[in-house]
Enzyme design. Structure first.
Site, mmCIF file in Angstrom:
data_model
loop_
_atom_site.group_PDB
_atom_site.id
_atom_site.type_symbol
_atom_site.label_atom_id
_atom_site.label_comp_id
_atom_site.label_asym_id
_atom_site.label_seq_id
_atom_site.Cartn_x
_atom_site.Cartn_y
_atom_site.Cartn_z
ATOM 1 N N GLY A 18 0.783 -1.236 0.000
ATOM 2 C CA GLY A 18 0.000 0.000 0.000
ATOM 3 C C GLY A 18 0.814 1.284 0.000
ATOM 4 O O GLY A 18 0.468 2.245 -0.679
ATOM 5 N N THR A 26 -7.335 -10.036 13.677
ATOM 6 C CA THR A 26 -8.387 -9.055 13.377
ATOM 7 C C THR A 26 -7.924 -8.119 12.265
ATOM 8 O O THR A 26 -6.809 -7.600 12.307
ATOM 9 C CB THR A 26 -8.738 -8.260 14.657
ATOM 10 N N CYS A 29 16.188 0.140 1.668
ATOM 11 C CA CYS A 29 16.404 -0.976 2.577
ATOM 12 C C CYS A 29 17.883 -1.336 2.708
ATOM 13 O O CYS A 29 18.241 -2.169 3.524
ATOM 14 C CB CYS A 29 15.618 -2.184 2.112
#
Ligand code: PLP
Length: 379
Positions: A202, A239, A324
């Site tokens: 995202g 959840t 990274c």
């Protein structure tokens, strides 16, 4: 603070206002999607609509989309559970030497538990061919993982053609593609590649960090990543992150609705490269990038870490390779066989439809100033 001149959209993107608004609303309506009362059902409805939006953008059915926490998670899930699914076939994996660490480090971990991995080397321009992929297959190959867009060069790898060639040779081989840098940045649907697993994230498209998705082709029975309460069709319990999912879906919808985004992004990248070449005669282009948003250049003789820091002090944000790497030389540029001065001076620039020519001019003059003030190791 001076205006931020941001050319590091491949590292992460600002959260789109539509995504922030969707997230705020989902956080205010805090129900648990698994709860049986209406308030919970409303949360479940948001997750359902989010899945539909992501599926539409991927070109697949919502039942093939599983939400994850990030691209790294999707890569780990597809690789680890993919080879497990095909364990009767063998313990050989084919990938490329230019994958993101999320794939490479997972492959290294799998090697420690008995898998053999073939790392395909790119050519000098960062390309890996279909013939290399097909030629590396063995009777015991369980899985191929080939990224769609390289995050440091912007090179588009021939994933659709490689899927076709691999499946023609051996239908049982599973095919994963890390499409984190390709999602909504290429002019075709990711599912049209025919890959069995596709990872997206995202925060590369205007959603907050902490959400991504893994596409799993219908009919493939991937084992659960997380066991527990049975969310995500029992494959990733926990959840649901309703706020992140709502924001991801809003970012997907808003990005998809901007039909001219690829052309706008490419125009600023082309302008920047032209201006850079004119202003800095020493500068060499490592890769102009096939996708609109990424390119790589080098200032041979300079230390890119120092250049990035000097620019950063002026609020100009670029990268010395993948964010990274944290200061280590890029394994991608090294695999391409670039000479050492090129490796040392390598810089990645990445763009968005919001990037402007004025910002590009500011970047060019900051880089010219930095190059003028720093010593080089070359005369
Ligand atoms: N794959 C590629 C090609 C990437 O560029 C990145 C992030 O930079 C990732 C995977 C990891 O994604 P995330 O940061 O969502 O874990």
């Amino acid at each position: 603070m001076d205006e931020l001149i941001y050319f590091d959209y491949a590292a992460t993107t600002p959260v789109r206002p539509e995504a922030a608004a969707a997230m705020r609303s989902a956080l205010e309506h805090f129900g648990n999607p698994s709860s049986r009362y209406e308030y919970g059902r409303q949360a479940a409805q948001r997750v359902k609509e989010g899945r539909e939006a992501v599926a539409r953008a991927l070109g697949c059915s919502p039942a093939e989309v599983y939400f994850t926490s990030c691209g790294t998670e999707g890569d780990n899930w597809a690789l680890r559970r993919g080879v497990e699914l095909n364990r009767r076939k063998g313990r050989h994996i084919v990938t490329t030497a230019i994958e993101h660490a999320a794939v490479l480090e997972t492959c290294k971990d799998l090697e420690r538990s008995g898998y053999e991995v073939t790392y395909l080397k790119p050519d000098r321009s960062g390309r890996v061919t279909v013939e290399q992929v097909a030629g590396a297959l063995r009777p015991d190959t369980a899985l191929v993982s080939m990224m769609l867009v390289n995050n440091e060069t912007g090179v588009l790898l021939p994933v659709a053609e490689a899927v076709k060639a691999v499946k023609a040779k051996d239908r049982a081989v599973l095919f994963h593609t890390d499409a984190v840098q390709g999602f909504l940045k290429v002019p075709f649907s990711l599912c049209s590649t025919g890959a069995d697993f596709i990872t997206v994230s995202g925060h590369k498209i205007g959603a907050p960090k902490g959400v991504g998705a893994l596409y799993v082709k219908k009919g493939i029975k991937l084992a659960p990543l997380l066991t527990g309460g049975g969310q995500e069709e029992g494959l990733r319990s926990g959840t649901e992150a309703t706020g992140q999912i709502a924001a991801f879906a809003a970012a997907v919808r808003a990005t998809s609705a901007d039909a001219g985004r690829l052309e706008k992004t490419a125009a600023v990248k082309d302008y920047t490269l032209t201006q850079l070449k004119a202003a800095l005669p020493r500068l060499e282009v490592i890769s102009a990038g096939d996708v609109p948003h990424i390119c790589a250049v080098t200032l041979p003789g300079y230390k890119s870490e120092v250049v990035v820091r000097v620019l950063g002090d002026k609020n100009v944000c670029i990268s010395s390779g993948s964010a990274c790497h944290k200061g280590r030389p890029s394994h991608v540029f090294a695999a391409m066989g670039l000479p050492k001065p090129w490796l040392d001076g390598a810089l990645r620039l990445s763009f968005s439809p919001e990037s402007t020519k004025e910002q590009a001019d500011a970047l060019v003059s900051a880089l010219r100033e930095a190059a003028g003030s720093l010593f080089t190791t070359l005369s």
